[in-house]
Write an enzyme that holds these catalytic residues in place. Structure first.
Site, PDB file in Angstrom:
ATOM      1  CE1 TYR A  75      -1.857   3.471   2.383  1.00 53.11           C
ATOM      2  CE2 TYR A  75      -3.603   2.644   0.968  1.00 53.11           C
ATOM      3  CZ  TYR A  75      -3.072   3.644   1.758  1.00 53.11           C
ATOM      4  OH  TYR A  75      -3.747   4.820   1.916  1.00 53.11           O
ATOM      5  CG  ASP A  76       3.365   2.202   3.447  1.00 51.52           C
ATOM      6  OD1 ASP A  76       2.302   2.828   3.658  1.00 51.52           O
ATOM      7  OD2 ASP A  76       4.005   1.622   4.347  1.00 51.52           O
ATOM      8  CG  LEU A 118       4.017  10.329  12.665  1.00 49.35           C
ATOM      9  CD1 LEU A 118       4.675   9.174  13.398  1.00 49.35           C
ATOM     10  CD2 LEU A 118       4.585  11.651  13.142  1.00 49.35           C
ATOM     11  CE  LYS A 158       4.468   4.505  11.766  1.00 51.76           C
ATOM     12  NZ  LYS A 158       3.204   3.829  11.922  1.00 51.76           N
ATOM     13  NE  ARG A 185      -4.939   9.107  11.795  1.00 52.31           N
ATOM     14  CZ  ARG A 185      -3.862   8.551  11.289  1.00 52.31           C
ATOM     15  NH1 ARG A 185      -2.740   8.560  11.957  1.00 52.31           N
ATOM     16  NH2 ARG A 185      -3.902   7.966  10.120  1.00 52.31           N
ATOM     17  CD  GLU A 237      -0.885   3.361  17.051  1.00 47.20           C
ATOM     18  OE1 GLU A 237      -0.939   4.574  17.351  1.00 47.20           O
ATOM     19  OE2 GLU A 237      -0.899   2.941  15.888  1.00 47.20           O
ATOM     20  CE  LYS A 280       6.504  10.726  18.685  1.00 47.63           C
ATOM     21  NZ  LYS A 280       5.752  10.167  19.797  1.00 47.63           N
ATOM     22  CB  CYS A 299      -9.898 -38.029  11.500  1.00 50.26           C
ATOM     23  SG  CYS A 299      -8.587 -37.445  12.568  1.00 50.26           S
ATOM     24  CB  CYS A 333      -9.238 -38.030  17.653  1.00 50.37           C
ATOM     25  SG  CYS A 333      -8.006 -37.595  16.407  1.00 50.37           S
TER      26      CYS A 333
HETATM   27  S1  IVH Z   1       3.343  10.260  17.371  1.00 50.71           S
HETATM   28  C1  IVH Z   1       1.860  14.203  15.713  1.00 50.71           C
HETATM   29  N1  IVH Z   1       4.480   8.029  18.212  1.00 50.71           N
HETATM   30  O1  IVH Z   1       1.790   5.968  13.623  1.00 50.71           O
HETATM   31  C2  IVH Z   1       2.501  12.910  16.032  1.00 50.71           C
HETATM   32  N2  IVH Z   1       2.782   7.875  16.566  1.00 50.71           N
HETATM   33  O2  IVH Z   1       2.041   6.604  10.828  1.00 50.71           O
HETATM   34  C3  IVH Z   1       1.525  11.865  16.256  1.00 50.71           C
HETATM   35  N3  IVH Z   1       2.261   5.569  15.894  1.00 50.71           N
HETATM   36  O3  IVH Z   1      -0.804   8.307  13.597  1.00 50.71           O
HETATM   37  C4  IVH Z   1       2.007  10.502  16.287  1.00 50.71           C
HETATM   38  N4  IVH Z   1       3.694   4.586  17.231  1.00 50.71           N
HETATM   39  O4  IVH Z   1      -1.036   6.136  15.027  1.00 50.71           O
HETATM   40  C5  IVH Z   1       3.561   8.586  17.379  1.00 50.71           C
HETATM   41  N5  IVH Z   1       5.529   6.137  19.074  1.00 50.71           N
HETATM   42  C6  IVH Z   1       4.630   6.688  18.265  1.00 50.71           C
HETATM   43  C7  IVH Z   1       3.812   5.907  17.433  1.00 50.71           C
HETATM   44  C8  IVH Z   1       2.896   6.542  16.582  1.00 50.71           C
HETATM   45  C9  IVH Z   1       2.769   4.413  16.324  1.00 50.71           C
HETATM   46  C10 IVH Z   1       1.219   5.698  14.868  1.00 50.71           C
HETATM   47  C11 IVH Z   1       0.194   6.766  15.112  1.00 50.71           C
HETATM   48  C12 IVH Z   1       0.362   7.702  13.945  1.00 50.71           C
HETATM   49  C13 IVH Z   1       0.893   6.775  12.907  1.00 50.71           C
HETATM   50  C14 IVH Z   1       1.579   7.500  11.783  1.00 50.71           C
END
Ligand code: IVH
Length: 674
Positions: free
Chosen positions: A40-41, A87, A119, A140, A182, A298, A414, A437
């Protein structure tokens, strides 16, 4: 003026949008994707690339403009106080370096301090707390508005229902705040769910993410509760703002507030440290109890985050590094059948061995016949398989039909014991219903011995394994023929414990008919059904001879249960077993329930949660001895719901319907029960 895009580009863009919309629908609305996230990506990246080069072809309804899926009917939609953004993705370390360059340039800093986190592969949820109490949980959705799933998220144990004022004070936070994170399912919970689905012939979930998302977005919270979900928090807001100078402070505060937050995040000074973190976790991620599909990076300093700000869809101060997918194509050389512990037949694809993410794969479960048909799979076809963590790989789709392909059929007998295979109309699974069995032997014995069945103390897994493996016991009736020297010769068995076990086994002959019916392990026949059947039929032989019409006459026994009982006794091996049990002295006849009073006549009770003074079954028996009725579900007709520790959704239902709720102590004090 820009040159007009050639018609072929426009055609490709249209095609990509159509495909993406289709897959979004499958993924977000139906929770039933046809392609992997990686595939998909790839489509999305291609479309983004084309649109970037041909801005005149961007339309307001392009999938690239949208953040998430459309809310489902049936939920209240709620506007997020602050948009829940997505993201941007990075698929290479070069892309991470580009991100770092942009951040450094925009902020004017030479080196940036980042937080690298897992993630999580789940469903993002916003939780609002007022006065320290969770008042709302929202998905969301499309980023601006989401679905109100409050009753559902409240069933998730890792979500604190309230946070202590003292704790909030210590963390320097007010009592109104928002937590984002999440919802996910651990590998263990996911595998258990699919095993259960396999056995009950339910829908097989493709991955943990979809089963978690599906479980949150159902209208019945008891389904959410049954799926054993987890919540990992990663973001904290107060009045729509980040309340601390650094993101690491938020993560620490979330832990303080008793949220589950990953312990594995790391403060990384500069992008090289971030890349090292990604590499490190790529090697280790399979060992995690849950799946991660990448790393989120981040900027740690809130001031720099604020300076960088947001694009329409994503923050400029964060990025998601996605791990490459573990997919491969290979040929299905054969499809064989395995008999599970409950007798369900599982087709298994025998694959031409192939390396997937560093592991040689040669088998893949196909779950059940419906799945084989859904895939349109035949022996000889080339398939796309995916390995997610340590989970056995699954077949995503057929990519090429084999030249000499041949269809697969479930066997009629079987493969383990040769008994006829049964398949009921309304069920997906094919089963061997022979209680003896070999594939089911150990499980049947453990169930037979379990506390609420024949209650044979000391007959645990280790002993059952040995009894079966040495050939001493082939069915439950063989237990009664065991000799002391045979038992004493087993591992971990002293003379005394052998005597004790034999005494327990002999003592079990005195059990009630209700227990014996339950102990036989017929499908859909739980303790309560066992009880009801025992009240209706005077012996096992009488039950075995009953026609389906007679069975449905028993209260709470519907056609599905009746069919399962009839199916069980239609198997010659099971009828033999009953005779053998009878000869061994196991032939209880229906005991009439001791009637103590009619003080509870006409009253119906529902029990939920754990009781302290007695088991729920014993409490139910007590109610019935006093003329009352016990039901499994709460309705307007229910008189009392007795609530123990950790009550289930029945408790909420009782509150909703205004049914009288009793604590265990209040129940004990009912007139007549004292
Ligand atoms: S931060 C504005 N941290 O990944 C920043 N998101 O592909 C908001 N996700 O919508 C997201 N692990 O559902 C953040 N450690 C993590 C995450 C995370 C999974 C998900 C989240 C986000 C999506 C984006």
């Amino acid at each position: 003026m820009a040159k007009a895009a050639p018609a072929s580009i426009k055609k490709e863009i249209d095609g990509l949008r159509k495909k993406l919309r289709h897959h979004e629908y499958r993924y977000y609305v139906l929770d039933d994707p046809e392609i992997s996230d990686a595939a998909y990506d790839k489509l999305m990246e291609r479309l983004k690339g084309l649109e970037a080069a041909h801005a005149e072809l961007i339309t307001p309804d392009s999938p690239t403009v949208r953040v998430g899926g459309a809310p489902r009917d049936g939920f209240q939609t709620v506007r997020h106080a602050r948009a829940m953004l997505s993201l941007d993705n990075a698929f290479s370390y070069d892309a991470l370096r580009d991100f770092d360059r942009r951040v450094r340039e925009s902020s004017g800093k030479e080196r940036i301090e980042y937080i690298a986190e897992h993630k999580f592969d789940g469903l993002s949820i916003s939780l609002q707390y007022e006065d320290g109490v969770v008042v709302r949980g929202v998905t969301r959705g499309d980023g601006t508005t989401g679905e109100d799933v409050t009753p559902n998220v409240k069933t998730i144990h890792s979500i604190p229902l309230q946070v202590d004022t003292a704790v909030l004070k210590k963390a320097k936070l007010p009592s109104d705040f928002e937590v984002r994170g999440e919802v996910l399912m651990t590998r263990k919970a996911f595998e258990a769910l699919n095993r259960q689905q396999e056995q009950s012939g339910g829908k097989i979930f493709v991955n943990a993410r979809n089963s978690a998302a599906g479980a949150v977005r159902v209208l019945d919270p008891s389904i959410t509760a049954a799926r054993r979900l987890d919540f990992f928090a990663y973001y904290l807001f107060v009045d729509g703002k980040v309340p601390f100078p650094r993101h690491s402070d938020s993560l620490a505060a979330l832990k303080q507030l008793h949220f589950r937050a990953s312990d594995d995040w790391k403060l990384c000074s500069g992008i090289d440290a971030v890349i090292a973190y990604c590499e490190d976790w790529d090697a280790k991620r399979e060992k995690l109890p849950y799946e991660i599909d990448g790393v989120v990076i981040k900027v740690n300093a809130t001031a720099i985050q604020n300076e960088l700000g947001y694009t329409a869809k994503a923050p400029r101060w964060a990025i998601a590094y996605k791990y490459p997918a573990r997919q491969e194509t290979t040929v299905v050389n054969d499809i064989i059948v395995q008999v599970g512990r409950t007798g369900a037949l599982t087709p298994v694809a025998v694959l031409e061995p192939v390396q997937v993410g560093g592991v040689t794969v040669s088998r893949s479960t196909l779950h059940n016949m419906d799945e084989v048909e859904r895939l349109g799979l035949q022996i000889g076809d080339t398939v796309l398989i995916e390995r997610a963590g340590e989970v056995i790989p699954h077949v995503l789709k057929v990519v090429k039909e084999g030249k000499n392909r041949r269809p697969f059929h479930m066997p009629k007998l079987c493969p383990e014991c040769g008994s006829a295979i049964h398949k009921s109309e309304d069920e997906v699974a094919y089963r061997c219903v022979n209680a003896a069995c070999p594939a089911k032997r150990k499980e049947s014995l453990l169930h037979y011995a379990s506390r609420h069945a024949m209650n044979i103390d000391g007959l645990g897994e280790k002993i059952v394994d040995q009894l079966v493996d040495t050939g001493l016991v082939k069915d439950v009736a063989d237990l009664y023929a065991l000799k002391e020297d045979q038992v004493a010769a087993l591992d971990r068995m002293a003379e005394k414990s052998a005597q004790n076990l034999l005494a327990e086994i002999a003592g079990s002959k005195k059990n009630s008919l209700a227990r014996l019916i339950y102990a036989l392990g017929m499908r859909f026949v739980g303790e309560r059904t066992g009880q009801l059947l025992a009240e209706h039929f005077s012996s096992l032989e009488e039950l075995a001879a009953a026609k389906e019409e007679q069975l449905v006459a028993v209260p709470e026994v519907g056609p599905k249960v009746a069919a399962a009982i009839a199916e069980f006794f239609s198997e010659a091996a099971n009828r033999q077993l009953i005779k053998k049990l009878h000869r061994a002295g196991v032939h209880p006849t229906a005991e009439k329930r001791e009637v103590k009073s009619d003080k509870l006549a006409g009253k119906s009770f529902v029990f939920t949660g754990g009781l302290v003074n007695r088991s729920r079954e014993e409490a139910g028996e007590l109610v019935q001895q006093h003329g009352g009725k016990v039901s499994g579900s709460v309705s307007k007709k229910t008189d009392y719901v007795v609530v123990g520790s950790d009550p289930g959704s029945k408790y909420d239902k009782a509150k909703e319907l205004g049914v009288t709720i009793l604590t265990e102590a209040e129940f004990e004090k009912l007139p007549g029960l004292k």
